[in-house]
Design a protein around this motif. Structure first.
Motif, PDB file in Angstrom:
ATOM      1  N   LEU A  99       0.386  -1.142   0.012  1.00 38.78           N
ATOM      2  CA  LEU A  99       0.604   0.423  -0.179  1.00 38.78           C
ATOM      3  C   LEU A  99       0.792   1.392   0.196  1.00 38.78           C
ATOM      4  N   ASP A 100       1.850   1.208  -0.152  1.00 38.53           N
ATOM      5  CA  ASP A 100       3.093   2.174  -0.241  1.00 38.53           C
ATOM      6  C   ASP A 100       2.357   4.176  -1.255  1.00 38.53           C
ATOM      7  N   GLY A 101       2.094   4.572  -1.115  1.00 41.31           N
ATOM      8  CA  GLY A 101       1.982   5.851  -1.568  1.00 41.31           C
ATOM      9  C   GLY A 101       0.088   5.967  -1.049  1.00 41.31           C
ATOM     10  N   GLY A 120      -5.601   5.783   1.106  1.00 42.39           N
ATOM     11  CA  GLY A 120      -7.180   4.529   0.404  1.00 42.39           C
ATOM     12  C   GLY A 120      -6.886   4.038  -0.331  1.00 42.39           C
ATOM     13  N   GLU A 121      -7.298   3.830  -1.152  1.00 48.56           N
ATOM     14  CA  GLU A 121      -7.672   2.191  -2.336  1.00 48.56           C
ATOM     15  C   GLU A 121      -6.768   2.774  -3.371  1.00 48.56           C
ATOM     16  N   LEU A 122      -6.649   4.488  -3.335  1.00 54.12           N
ATOM     17  CA  LEU A 122      -6.706   5.157  -4.457  1.00 54.12           C
ATOM     18  C   LEU A 122      -5.000   5.735  -4.224  1.00 54.12           C
ATOM     19  N   ASP A 123      -3.964   5.377  -5.393  1.00 56.29           N
ATOM     20  CA  ASP A 123      -2.510   6.292  -5.405  1.00 56.29           C
ATOM     21  C   ASP A 123      -2.588   7.647  -5.571  1.00 56.29           C
ATOM     22  N   GLN A 124      -1.767   8.034  -4.235  1.00 55.38           N
ATOM     23  CA  GLN A 124      -1.884   9.643  -4.068  1.00 55.38           C
ATOM     24  C   GLN A 124      -1.706  10.732  -5.121  1.00 55.38           C
ATOM     25  N   TYR A 125      -0.795  10.148  -5.953  1.00 55.99           N
ATOM     26  CA  TYR A 125       0.727  10.621  -6.735  1.00 55.99           C
ATOM     27  C   TYR A 125      -0.491  10.216  -8.266  1.00 55.99           C
ATOM     28  N   SER A 126      -1.388   9.402  -8.552  1.00 49.16           N
ATOM     29  CA  SER A 126      -1.740   9.144  -9.956  1.00 49.16           C
ATOM     30  C   SER A 126      -3.146   9.074  -9.765  1.00 49.16           C
ATOM     31  N   ARG A 127      -3.426   9.109  -8.704  1.00 45.40           N
ATOM     32  CA  ARG A 127      -4.523   8.839  -8.063  1.00 45.40           C
ATOM     33  C   ARG A 127      -5.911   7.511  -9.017  1.00 45.40           C
ATOM     34  N   TYR A 138       4.827 -18.125   4.276  1.00 43.33           N
ATOM     35  CA  TYR A 138       5.785 -17.025   5.183  1.00 43.33           C
ATOM     36  C   TYR A 138       5.493 -15.947   5.907  1.00 43.33           C
ATOM     37  N   GLN A 139       4.223 -16.613   6.192  1.00 41.25           N
ATOM     38  CA  GLN A 139       3.150 -14.725   6.861  1.00 41.25           C
ATOM     39  C   GLN A 139       2.931 -13.870   7.160  1.00 41.25           C
ATOM     40  N   ILE A 140       4.245 -12.676   7.648  1.00 38.89           N
ATOM     41  CA  ILE A 140       3.406 -11.597   8.096  1.00 38.89           C
ATOM     42  C   ILE A 140       4.018 -10.642   6.921  1.00 38.89           C
ATOM     43  N   GLY A 141       2.737  -9.771   6.737  1.00 36.78           N
ATOM     44  CA  GLY A 141       3.194  -8.890   5.732  1.00 36.78           C
ATOM     45  C   GLY A 141       3.320  -7.457   6.082  1.00 36.78           C
ATOM     46  N   PHE A 142       4.069  -6.775   5.395  1.00 40.13           N
ATOM     47  CA  PHE A 142       4.274  -5.581   5.701  1.00 40.13           C
ATOM     48  C   PHE A 142       3.853  -4.346   4.951  1.00 40.13           C
ATOM     49  N   SER A 143       2.306  -3.149   4.998  1.00 43.30           N
ATOM     50  CA  SER A 143       1.554  -2.814   4.608  1.00 43.30           C
ATOM     51  C   SER A 143       1.843  -2.058   3.318  1.00 43.30           C
ATOM     52  N   GLY A 144       2.559  -0.951   3.795  1.00 47.32           N
ATOM     53  CA  GLY A 144       3.969  -0.305   3.843  1.00 47.32           C
ATOM     54  C   GLY A 144       3.236   0.830   3.830  1.00 47.32           C
ATOM     55  N   ASP A 145       3.422   2.265   3.387  1.00 43.28           N
ATOM     56  CA  ASP A 145       3.648   3.675   3.264  1.00 43.28           C
ATOM     57  C   ASP A 145       2.938   4.017   3.495  1.00 43.28           C
ATOM     58  N   THR A 146       1.146   4.199   4.075  1.00 32.97           N
ATOM     59  CA  THR A 146      -0.252   5.336   3.375  1.00 32.97           C
ATOM     60  C   THR A 146       0.071   6.392   3.639  1.00 32.97           C
ATOM     61  N   PHE A 147      -0.650   7.226   3.348  1.00 36.43           N
ATOM     62  CA  PHE A 147      -0.703   8.051   3.737  1.00 36.43           C
ATOM     63  C   PHE A 147      -1.732   7.911   5.039  1.00 36.43           C
ATOM     64  N   MET A 148      -1.854   9.611   6.138  1.00 42.69           N
ATOM     65  CA  MET A 148      -2.556   9.578   7.589  1.00 42.69           C
ATOM     66  C   MET A 148      -3.601  10.249   6.734  1.00 42.69           C
ATOM     67  N   SER A 149      -5.285   9.764   6.740  1.00 42.56           N
ATOM     68  CA  SER A 149      -6.026  10.138   6.396  1.00 42.56           C
ATOM     69  C   SER A 149      -7.484   8.735   6.774  1.00 42.56           C
ATOM     70  N   SER A 196       0.412  -7.218   8.255  1.00 41.08           N
ATOM     71  CA  SER A 196       0.338  -5.491   9.492  1.00 41.08           C
ATOM     72  C   SER A 196       0.624  -4.584   8.692  1.00 41.08           C
ATOM     73  N   HIS A 197      -0.534  -3.785   9.824  1.00 40.95           N
ATOM     74  CA  HIS A 197      -0.608  -1.940   8.730  1.00 40.95           C
ATOM     75  C   HIS A 197       0.577  -0.999   9.541  1.00 40.95           C
ATOM     76  N   ASP A 198       1.209   0.062   9.253  1.00 45.68           N
ATOM     77  CA  ASP A 198       1.359   1.020   9.986  1.00 45.68           C
ATOM     78  C   ASP A 198       0.022   1.318  11.216  1.00 45.68           C
TER      79      ASP A 198
END
Length: 860
Positions: free
Chosen positions: A147-149, A152-159, A419-430, A453-455
């Motif tokens: 979920l980097d960048g 929600g379900e939108l890419d913050q840059y490309s939308r 191989y278990q735990i996923g790191f979902s990456g850098d989401t926006f605080m929204s 595992s989410h931030d």
């Protein structure tokens, strides 16, 4: 202990199931015995071969028999399964194969499989049929690498919206896997990636209708089961991208203890090492004595993980560079970096044996692998670096570690559930990011990737925000308590502070309560993780797993089942006038207890509910039995001797508690289960705690159980094994008390042998009054809010006068705890006073009309 015939059958059945599970759960070393199917399951017709793997799963191969490839692929790691009952016959040049659930037809000597000569139908649903080339229309989706960048379900840059991969489940009722050109694993001691064999077709077809759980179970039989996580993983993880030093982390942990925040995992981001992005040498400016630091983490019951970005290879500045070069027999004269190459077995062995193993032995428990570079291997273009790094890191830990292997990385593709735990990456605080995560997380169960595992709180500030929005973060943390992994994290920004002491009491208290509730529920969560291991059913799962025939299960995507007995509908929008509104669908088939308001609601309806910041929409199945820890637990290193059994109103219920050592590799055979049953008939309720069955290392021999019956009136009599227990408000063992605020009967059992049964029999004076489960708990809370508002002085009342009926109604909960024998008298008094409170508020001359209306709305 006398074991009944029924119990013996259950034990034998579980042993057989576990044997089958363990057979298909090898994380490395896929042997020929495991991968070659039983000959009785195989039908050979010229170049066509059909292997019946389960009664709804079949392998279809085409090609010269000598070319068939029975090695493990990256997805399929087991084919030797118990042979299901099936029959075959030939009719009008068509070969027919029939099991209890599917019928396959192939036209003999008609050549390679296509839509004209092969068809399969699902016998349990006339609408489910399949031919080669047929496309699904209603796939329920799987997951996505990161979920980097994302906002929600939108890419913050490309939308652009995230396009989730297809999953195993579809409303079409079938799943097709083309494994023909998939990479294979060889048969070496550490199975390594290799090219596929020569057969033209290697397919797997699975039919299941809308029995989604059976589909996941059958897929896990060939693709491997989801390994058990260590118990500590289900505790709270502290994580922040920050240049922490040894001193700062010690101060942080001390503050967490001071604020009574239990913590199990300490995540240290990339600044632990020198040289920026990729590094394996401790930064001595921050950690002058790494071994001493890691010894301190162990003494404080903290598990430690360090961040790795391995893309830049091994640099000449690394402490172990010379040893690594010697191992690789490389030229050291130029002091050049040794490039990273995941498919190079020698490089990866050296990375683990020479570079990482010494750090692990010093006290690092597992790795946070943060691969963000090129997607595929340079030497094997079809090999995903993410997939292969997951495999190599996990299997190395399985081969060399003394505890359960564990990895924390991103999704690499089908088969990565092993191989278990996923790191979902850098989401926006929204709010949009928070709203998307429940759907994203539960849907990942459709590919068995059940531990995202989410931030929590988001990673990056969005727009012009100056820092953490308290309400958003609090709601996110509450959701985190009902997500697979409860880990807070954020980017390196001094304005982003998520420590509980940075918030005022309005938000700090619910944040603290969210973490505490998570720890309370660990026995339930851990039992569900065992079910995930055995069945493939995730802790957080879409509603259609359990309610496939109810159309709403496909519509209300933000809500999900949390284990077998809880429905969660996260708060994903800001509040208005202090309350957040949520629309929730409650499935038919059972009633639901809204835990934090004390309301028993009918199933089969869509309702809108409102929640203050310290409440959360948790719906427990009527009659559910939920095992819990008490509020004294600080970490999950061991199973405590005190255990709480939560029992919820509205029906009869039962639960089988699962426990094991928590972090050893022997969970396949060393574990214990405790069956708990509750029945209620008229004015009598019986709770049976059966003897623990099984054994594991460090298993408690004796226990103190507390039985908590939520949403119930006070009893007239409580018997333990036929002997009367007395009311004692001081909460002593061998007595009972009543919590009026939560309308909860607490029965404190004395220390007892775990291998001996206990029975609690509760009698009541009358059939329960409906008011007890009609939101009375919430009424008490709102009366307290009104009283606090009047006493605050902000509205001109200056706390000088609390109306009589408000005072009586607001203190009723306390009287119920002091004098439970007067339960019905106090309830009658409450109902009388409560009706008069609105008029009392209207009569207060010190309040303006707007304030009066606001306070009165709290009573509606």
């Amino acid at each position: 202990m006398i074991v009944t015939y029924k119990q013996k059958l259950i034990i034998i059945f579980r042993a057989v199931v576990l044997a089958l599970v363990l057979l298909s759960t090898q994380t490395y070393g896929q042997s020929g015995n495991q991968l070659t199917p039983d000959p009785k399951a195989v039908i050979q017709l010229g170049n066509a071969r059909f292997t019946v793997l389960t009664d709804q799963l079949v392998r279809l191969q085409w090609g010269p028999p000598a070319s068939y490839d029975n090695r493990a692929s990256l997805v399929v790691v087991n084919r030797k399964l118990p042979v299901p009952t099936f029959s075959t016959h030939t009719e009008n040049s068509w070969f027919h194969l029939k099991t209890k659930k599917i019928e396959l037809a192939y036209k003999i000597n008609s050549g390679v499989f296509d839509s004209t000569n092969l068809k399969i139908r699902f016998l349990n649903a006339d609408t489910v049929s399949w031919k080669p080339g047929q496309k699904q229309k209603y796939n329920l989706k799987g997951t996505y690498r990161t979920l980097d960048g994302r906002d929600g379900e939108l890419d913050q840059y490309s939308r652009q919206k995230i396009q989730l991969e297809d999953g195993i489940l579809s409303r079409d009722g079938w799943f097709f896997l083309d494994d023909s050109r998939s990479l294979r694993l060889d048969n070496s001691d550490w199975p390594w990636v290799t090219t596929p064999g020569a057969p033209k077709l290697d397919w797997y077809f699975l039919a299941y209708g809308d029995d989604y759980k059976s589909a996941l179970l059958d897929f896990s039989k060939i693709a491997g089961h989801v390994p058990m996580l260590p118990r500590y993983v289900f505790g709270y993880w502290w994580s922040r991208y920050w240049s922490y030093s040894d001193n700062e982390l010690r101060e942080l942990v001390q503050n967490l203890k001071r604020f009574d925040v239990p913590t199990d995992v300490l995540v240290i981001d990339m600044d632990w090492h020198t040289k920026g992005w990729t590094g394996y040498t401790w930064n001595k400016n921050l950690f002058p004595d790494p071994s001493g630091f890691l010894k301190w983490t162990k003494e404080n019951h903290l598990k430690t993980t360090l961040n790795l970005h391995p893309a830049d290879g091994i640099q000449p500045t690394e402490e172990r560079y010379n040893s690594f070069v010697a191992y690789m027999k490389a030229d050291t004269s130029q002091k050049k970096p040794i490039p990273f190459e995941a498919s190079n077995k020698a490089f990866m062995r050296g990375l683990f044996d020479i570079v990482l193993r010494p750090i692990e032995k010093a006290g690092v428990d597992f790795w946070w692998l943060d691969w963000q570079q090129w997607p595929n291997d340079s030497k094997i273009p079809a090999l995903s670096n993410t997939w292969w790094l997951n495999y190599t890191f996990f299997t190395d830990k399985a081969m060399h570690g003394q505890t359960r292997p564990l990895l924390y990385h991103r999704w690499g593709g089908l088969g990565n559930h092993r191989y278990q735990i996923g790191f979902s990456g850098d989401t926006f605080m929204s709010w949009e990011s928070l709203a998307y995560e429940p759907y994203f997380t539960s849907t990942a169960s459709n590919v068995l990737y059940t531990y995202w595992s989410h931030d929590i709180g988001g990673h990056i500030l969005k727009g012009n925000e100056k820092g953490v929005e308290p309400e958003l973060y609090t709601r996110w943390l509450q959701y985190g308590g009902f997500s697979p992994i409860m880990r807070t994290h954020s980017t390196k920004n001094a304005a982003i502070k998520k420590e509980i002491w940075n918030f005022g009491p309005e938000y700090a208290k619910p944040q603290h309560d969210a973490i505490r509730l998570r720890y309370a529920l660990v026995p339930y969560i851990y039992t569900m993780s065992r079910k995930t291991f055995e069945t493939g059913i995730g802790l957080c799962r879409p509603m259609y797993y359990d309610y496939a025939k109810q159309a709403e299960s496909y519509i209300y995507k933000e809500e999900y089942m949390f284990g077998d007995n809880m429905l969660i509908r996260p708060v994903t929008t800001p509040s208005r006038d202090g309350f957040a509104a949520v629309k929730v669908w409650l499935p038919s088939g059972n009633d639901w207890y809204e835990w934090q308001t004390g309301t028993l609601l009918k199933g089969g309806q869509v309702i809108e509910r409102s929640f203050s910041i310290d409440e959360y929409p948790i719906y427990v199945k009527a009659g559910a039995v939920i095992p819990m820890y008490n509020d004294q637990i600080q970490n999950l290193d061991k199973n405590p001797s005190n255990l709480t059994i939560g029992i919820f109103p509205g029906a009869t219920g039962k639960f089988q508690l699962y426990e094991d050592n928590g972090n050893d590799k022997n969970y396949g055979s060393e574990f214990a289960t405790t069956a708990i049953e509750m029945q209620k008939t008229g004015i009598e309720q019986v709770v049976n705690i059966h003897p623990a069955v099984g054994k594991y290392q460090a298993m408690p021999e004796r226990r103190n159980f507390t039985v908590k019956l939520f949403g119930t009136q006070s009893p007239s009599k409580v018997l333990l094994n036929g002997k009367s227990l007395q009311f004692n408000p001081e909460k002593r063992e061998g007595s009972w008390n009543y919590d009026g605020s939560n309308l909860c009967l607490n029965i404190l059992l004395p220390d007892h042998d775990c291998k001996v049964a206990q029975q609690i029999r509760i009698s009541y004076d009358a059939v329960q009054a409906p008011e007890v489960t009609a939101g009375l708990v919430e009424k008490f809370k709102r009366l307290a809010m009104i009283t606090a508002a009047l006493k605050s002085g902000d509205n001109g009342n200056e706390g000088m006068y609390i109306p009589e009926n408000l005072g009586i109604a607001e203190e009723t909960n306390r009287l119920l705890g002091y004098h439970p024998a007067q339960f019905f008298n106090y309830l009658k008094q409450f109902e009388h006073s409560y009706k008069l409170v609105p008029e009392e508020i209207r009569s207060l001359k010190s309040l303006d009309e707007q304030t009066k209306n606001k306070l009165i709305r709290l009573l509606q």
